[in-house]
Design a protein around this motif. Structure first.
Motif, PDB file in Angstrom:
ATOM      1  N   ASN A   1       0.856  -1.195   0.000  1.00 25.46           N
ATOM      2  CA  ASN A   1       0.000   0.000   0.000  1.00 25.46           C
ATOM      3  C   ASN A   1       0.885   1.235   0.000  1.00 25.46           C
ATOM      4  O   ASN A   1       1.853   1.305   0.759  1.00 25.46           O
ATOM      5  N   GLY A   2       0.539   2.191  -0.845  1.00 25.47           N
ATOM      6  CA  GLY A   2       1.284   3.443  -0.874  1.00 25.47           C
ATOM      7  C   GLY A   2       2.585   3.393  -1.656  1.00 25.47           C
ATOM      8  O   GLY A   2       3.336   4.364  -1.689  1.00 25.47           O
TER       9      GLY A   2
ATOM     10  N   GLY B   1       2.959   3.391  -4.812  1.00 25.60           N
ATOM     11  CA  GLY B   1       2.921   4.232  -6.010  1.00 25.60           C
ATOM     12  C   GLY B   1       2.318   3.536  -7.223  1.00 25.60           C
ATOM     13  O   GLY B   1       2.413   4.036  -8.348  1.00 25.60           O
ATOM     14  N   LYS B   2       1.665   2.417  -7.011  1.00 26.34           N
ATOM     15  CA  LYS B   2       1.128   1.641  -8.142  1.00 26.34           C
ATOM     16  C   LYS B   2       0.025   2.415  -8.883  1.00 26.34           C
ATOM     17  O   LYS B   2       0.045   2.507 -10.108  1.00 26.34           O
ATOM     18  N   SER B   3      -0.918   2.958  -8.117  1.00 24.94           N
ATOM     19  CA  SER B   3      -1.997   3.715  -8.772  1.00 24.94           C
ATOM     20  C   SER B   3      -1.447   4.983  -9.410  1.00 24.94           C
ATOM     21  O   SER B   3      -1.886   5.381 -10.493  1.00 24.94           O
ATOM     22  N   THR B   4      -0.496   5.606  -8.742  1.00 26.27           N
ATOM     23  CA  THR B   4       0.127   6.807  -9.320  1.00 26.27           C
ATOM     24  C   THR B   4       0.762   6.453 -10.666  1.00 26.27           C
ATOM     25  O   THR B   4       0.633   7.202 -11.645  1.00 26.27           O
TER      26      THR B   4
ATOM     27  N   GLU C   1      -8.757   2.080 -10.063  1.00 29.80           N
ATOM     28  CA  GLU C   1      -9.007   1.668  -8.685  1.00 29.80           C
ATOM     29  C   GLU C   1     -10.316   2.324  -8.210  1.00 29.80           C
ATOM     30  O   GLU C   1     -10.557   3.498  -8.466  1.00 29.80           O
TER      31      GLU C   1
HETATM   32  N1  ATP Z   1      -4.019  12.857  -4.905  1.00 31.25           N
HETATM   33  C1  ATP Z   1      -2.950  12.709  -4.106  1.00 31.25           C
HETATM   34  N2  ATP Z   1      -2.351  13.777  -3.529  1.00 31.25           N
HETATM   35  C2  ATP Z   1      -1.259  13.636  -2.737  1.00 31.25           C
HETATM   36  N3  ATP Z   1      -0.662  12.443  -2.466  1.00 31.25           N
HETATM   37  C3  ATP Z   1      -1.219  11.358  -3.004  1.00 31.25           C
HETATM   38  C4  ATP Z   1      -2.380  11.418  -3.854  1.00 31.25           C
HETATM   39  N4  ATP Z   1      -2.688  10.154  -4.246  1.00 31.25           N
HETATM   40  C5  ATP Z   1      -1.772   9.357  -3.673  1.00 31.25           C
HETATM   41  N5  ATP Z   1      -0.889  10.066  -2.935  1.00 31.25           N
HETATM   42  C6  ATP Z   1       0.258   9.528  -2.193  1.00 31.25           C
HETATM   43  O1  ATP Z   1       1.129   8.911  -3.119  1.00 31.25           O
HETATM   44  C7  ATP Z   1       1.690   7.722  -2.571  1.00 31.25           C
HETATM   45  C8  ATP Z   1       1.418   6.556  -3.506  1.00 31.25           C
HETATM   46  O2  ATP Z   1       0.013   6.344  -3.549  1.00 31.25           O
HETATM   47  P1  ATP Z   1      -0.652   5.342  -4.574  1.00 31.25           P
HETATM   48  O3  ATP Z   1      -2.123   5.525  -4.476  1.00 31.25           O
HETATM   49  O4  ATP Z   1      -0.028   5.499  -5.909  1.00 31.25           O
HETATM   50  O5  ATP Z   1      -0.199   3.941  -3.941  1.00 31.25           O
HETATM   51  P2  ATP Z   1      -0.663   2.463  -4.273  1.00 31.25           P
HETATM   52  O6  ATP Z   1       0.576   1.660  -4.454  1.00 31.25           O
HETATM   53  O7  ATP Z   1      -1.651   2.466  -5.389  1.00 31.25           O
HETATM   54  O8  ATP Z   1      -1.369   2.039  -2.897  1.00 31.25           O
HETATM   55  P3  ATP Z   1      -2.632   1.063  -2.627  1.00 31.25           P
HETATM   56  O9  ATP Z   1      -2.094  -0.321  -2.696  1.00 31.25           O
HETATM   57  O10 ATP Z   1      -3.065   1.423  -1.239  1.00 31.25           O
HETATM   58  O11 ATP Z   1      -3.671   1.346  -3.663  1.00 31.25           O
HETATM   59  C9  ATP Z   1       1.086   7.560  -1.183  1.00 31.25           C
HETATM   60  O12 ATP Z   1       2.011   8.065  -0.249  1.00 31.25           O
HETATM   61  C10 ATP Z   1      -0.160   8.422  -1.244  1.00 31.25           C
HETATM   62  O13 ATP Z   1      -0.470   8.942   0.039  1.00 31.25           O
END
Ligand code: ATP
Ligand code: MG
Length: 244
Positions: A44-45, A47-50, A91
């Motif tokens: 979690n966190g 950066g996958k969704s990013t 997501e």
């Molecule tokens: N809109 C936003 N503004 C600021 N920070 C963000 C935003 N979206 C995500 N983040 C931050 O960017 C980082 C990566 O988030 P991301 O959603 O890409 O993770 P992830 O790997 O998809 O996590 P998960 O498995 O929980 O979905 C995290 O620290 C999150 O808090």
């Protein structure tokens, strides 16, 4: 693994991106070759969704490059990426909950001329997803989680993608639904030659379904290999599969 010798369908090089002043992605490089199923796994966190949102143009890339189907799309607006053949099931699914299932599916084809091919693709989606067909006149907001996920994937397919990008395939879904989705995605690849890039929290599911995978940790790719090798990797086993 398929066609890794030819030209990649999606080719990402040294991609960086973030929010405001906060950098999330650090020099991410990744390829998807035609007909491949590729997974991205990480905590979690991580950066996958990013990463996926940057690939789809929902977040601007800071630096690096994204090439799709031989064209540089790094600065291309998101809808144009979809028109080029990138389908996205984000997501949280982001359906139009006040619209019927069928209208949600049709939204996926909004950039195409509304001709007979749209009806054909609707029928194809219905044949793939029996539960979507069964509930085509229901409001999307009244579907179960699994049905919503199938509707979101169906909507992405209505754009006739070459690459289907899915964020969190199995989140919140019962194992029997996940098995259905795995079967459907494998069939999509076989029948339509669609390539798939998926983010999946359940690393065992991700590795079972995919040909290759990337491990993302703190916004960087720390491992990439065939899914078979990743499943045997000591770090992956300990950190993501709970095997010591
Ligand atoms: N809109 C936003 N503004 C600021 N920070 C963000 C935003 N979206 C995500 N983040 C931050 O960017 C980082 C990566 O988030 P991301 O959603 O890409 O993770 P992830 O790997 O998809 O996590 P998960 O498995 O929980 O979905 C995290 O620290 C999150 O808090
Ligand atoms: Mg995420």
């Amino acid at each position: 693994m398929r066609n890794m010798t030819g030209e990649a369908l999606l080719s990402v090089r040294d991609l960086t991106a973030g929010y405001g002043a906060i950098q999330i992605l650090w020099d991410v490089s990744l390829d998807v070759f035609p007909g491949e199923i590729v997974c991205v796994v990480g905590a979690n966190g991580a950066g996958k969704s990013t990463l996926l949102n940057t690939l789809l143009g929902m977040i601007p890339a800071w630096s690096g490059s994204i090439a799709f189907a031989g064209a540089d799309i790094t600065r291309l607006p998101g809808p144009k990426r979809v028109a080029m053949g990138m389908g996205f099931a984000p997501e949280g699914r982001h359906l139009f909950y006040g619209l019927t299932v069928e209208d949600n599916l049709l939204m996926g084809a909004y950039q195409r001329p509304s001709d007979a091919s749209v009806r054909e693709d609707l029928d194809y989606v219905y044949s793939m997803f029996e539960s979507v067909f069964r509930h085509k006149d229901r409001l999307a907001g009244n579907l179960s989680g699994g049905e919503q996920q199938m509707c979101a994937i169906g909507r992405a397919l209505m754009a006739r993608p070459k690459l289907l990008v899915i964020d969190e395939l199995s989140l919140g879904l019962a194992p029997v639904i996940v098995d259905d989705l795995i079967r459907i995605l494998s069939a999509l690849r076989e029948e339509r030659g669609i390539s798939i890039l998926l983010v999946e929290q359940d690393v065992q599911v991700a590795l079972d379904l995919s040909d290759r995978g990337y491990v993302v940790e703190s916004g960087r790719v720390t491992l990439e290999d065939t899914s078979e090798n990743l499943g045997c990797n000591g770090h992956v086993k300990a950190a993501y599969l709970g095997i010591v």
